[in-house]
Design a protein around this motif. Structure first.
Motif, mmCIF file in Angstrom:
data_model
loop_
_atom_site.group_PDB
_atom_site.id
_atom_site.type_symbol
_atom_site.label_atom_id
_atom_site.label_comp_id
_atom_site.label_asym_id
_atom_site.label_seq_id
_atom_site.Cartn_x
_atom_site.Cartn_y
_atom_site.Cartn_z
ATOM 1 N N UNK A 1 0.833 -1.203 0.000
ATOM 2 C CA UNK A 1 0.000 0.000 0.000
ATOM 3 C C UNK A 1 0.869 1.256 0.000
ATOM 4 N N UNK A 2 1.901 1.264 0.841
ATOM 5 C CA UNK A 2 2.788 2.425 0.933
ATOM 6 C C UNK A 2 3.460 2.700 -0.407
ATOM 7 N N UNK A 3 3.957 1.650 -1.061
ATOM 8 C CA UNK A 3 4.646 1.845 -2.335
ATOM 9 C C UNK A 3 3.670 2.261 -3.437
ATOM 10 N N UNK A 4 2.446 1.746 -3.390
ATOM 11 C CA UNK A 4 1.435 2.167 -4.371
ATOM 12 C C UNK A 4 1.084 3.633 -4.178
ATOM 13 N N UNK A 5 0.973 4.066 -2.931
ATOM 14 C CA UNK A 5 0.664 5.472 -2.640
ATOM 15 C C UNK A 5 1.781 6.376 -3.162
ATOM 16 N N UNK A 6 3.022 5.961 -2.971
ATOM 17 C CA UNK A 6 4.151 6.749 -3.469
ATOM 18 C C UNK A 6 4.113 6.845 -4.990
ATOM 19 N N UNK A 7 3.757 5.745 -5.650
ATOM 20 C CA UNK A 7 3.676 5.747 -7.117
ATOM 21 C C UNK A 7 2.573 6.659 -7.611
ATOM 22 N N UNK A 8 1.421 6.630 -6.930
ATOM 23 C CA UNK A 8 0.312 7.504 -7.300
ATOM 24 C C UNK A 8 0.705 8.962 -7.106
ATOM 25 N N UNK A 9 1.350 9.271 -5.972
ATOM 26 C CA UNK A 9 1.749 10.648 -5.684
ATOM 27 C C UNK A 9 2.802 11.156 -6.677
ATOM 28 N N UNK A 10 3.613 10.239 -7.212
ATOM 29 C CA UNK A 10 4.596 10.632 -8.225
ATOM 30 C C UNK A 10 3.946 10.879 -9.583
ATOM 31 N N UNK A 11 2.726 10.443 -9.743
ATOM 32 C CA UNK A 11 2.039 10.589 -11.013
ATOM 33 C C UNK A 11 2.304 9.466 -11.984
#
Length: 328
Positions: A130-140
């Protein structure tokens, strides 16, 4: 504050045992007491770790503890949180935060009035996937989110969870809140419309729903759908799952939160099991609560976060009764 004195109120919810171990791992935390009117639930941990026991939670709140962890039946969350706030204790409360919007608002207001923090126990935010997916989403990486499809399918927990007088609802309430919190977190938006289905399909003797599908529209236009059913059989390798398929304008991210596991086949156990080797989400969440209090920062998952997710589940029941979408 260099040492945090923590007390527990009720071990009705099994997560209390995991949270206790998480707090015990932190060198700057002291478990200063456990309160539970049903002593049999806590007798083992009280004796094993030599922790003071209180039959009445009010006696625990009269001590010099700094914070409490509430893992009672859902129906008692509001009473216990408000009492803790009035006693000047910070609170980490098990999900769902409450069983009505009005009582959750009262919990938040009491904590604000008495200058203590209220954190909702949503450990799924600490899962590595979840944390890594959130980071990917926030990076665009996948552009703008269009829709999220999620599951939090579990096994029937039994006990007080299937007693509506103590739980406030069935699978729709129990398993909406975790992934709905993640959807709020990922979209940075709030739900504006809810349409839900719920029924009792797997065990007709239950007084609560064990099957649920909830459909939501967020204020920013994102669509979400979530399977909340207690559909995992007793033989399932783990209690359930937490998955998301996040669909964006430039790509898709699939999250399988418990995939960090080995398949273990044991004649002693008598069935296949999953030996999870990933980060302990409860430990990470507990540490974040403690760090925030010691450093004087805002807890990472607030009472407002808990209210927003539980409100969606409660609106789901309203939608079920009306047979149509409801507005928030």
């Amino acid at each position: 504050m260099t040492t945090l004195k923590v007390g527990f109120i009720s071990f009705a919810h099994g997560h209390a045992f995991s949270y206790l171990e998480g707090f015990r791992k932190l060198p700057h935390v002291v478990i200063a007491g456990i309160a539970d009117a049903e002593k049999h639930r806590v007798e083992d941990v009280v004796q094993r770790y030599n922790i003071p026991y209180y039959a009445d939670y009010r006696d625990l709140l009269r001590t010099d503890i700094d914070a409490v962890v509430i893992c009672s039946e859902n129906v008692h969350h509001a009473e216990l949180t408000i009492a803790a706030a009035k006693a000047g204790k910070h609170v980490m409360c098990e999900k769902p935060l409450g069983i009505s919007v009005s009582e959750m608002e009262a919990m938040i207001a009491a904590c604000e009035e008495h200058h203590v923090q209220l954190m909702t126990a949503f450990p799924c935010r600490s899962l590595t996937a979840v944390v890594e997916a959130k980071e990917a989403v926030d990076r665009g990486d996948i552009g703008e989110i269009i829709a999220i499809k999620g599951t939090n399918r579990g096994s029937n927990p039994g006990g007080w969870f299937v007693d509506p007088a103590l739980s406030g609802g069935g699978a729709l309430l129990d398993h909406t809140v975790h992934v709905m919190d993640l959807m709020h977190w990922f979209t940075r938006s709030q739900v504006s419309e809810v349409y839900a289905y719920a029924a009792t399909l797997f065990n007709e003797e239950l007084q609560v729903d064990d099957t649920g599908m909830i459909h939501v529209t967020f204020e920013n236009g994102v669509f979400g759908v979530l399977d909340t059913s207690w559909s995992r059989p007793k033989s399932f390798p783990t209690w359930g799952d937490v998955t998301m398929e996040i669909i964006g304008t430039k790509g898709v991210i699939s999250v399988d939160s418990f995939a960090q596991s080995n398949e273990l086949f044991s004649d002693e156990v008598g069935k296949g099991t999953w030996d999870y080797w990933g980060d302990n989400m409860d430990d990470v969440m507990v540490r974040s609560f403690v760090d925030a209090l010691i450093e004087g920062e805002t807890v990472p998952i607030t009472g407002e976060d808990g209210l927003r997710s539980a409100q969606v589940a409660l609106a789901g029941y309203q939608s079920l009764e009306a047979g149509q979408p409801v507005q928030l």
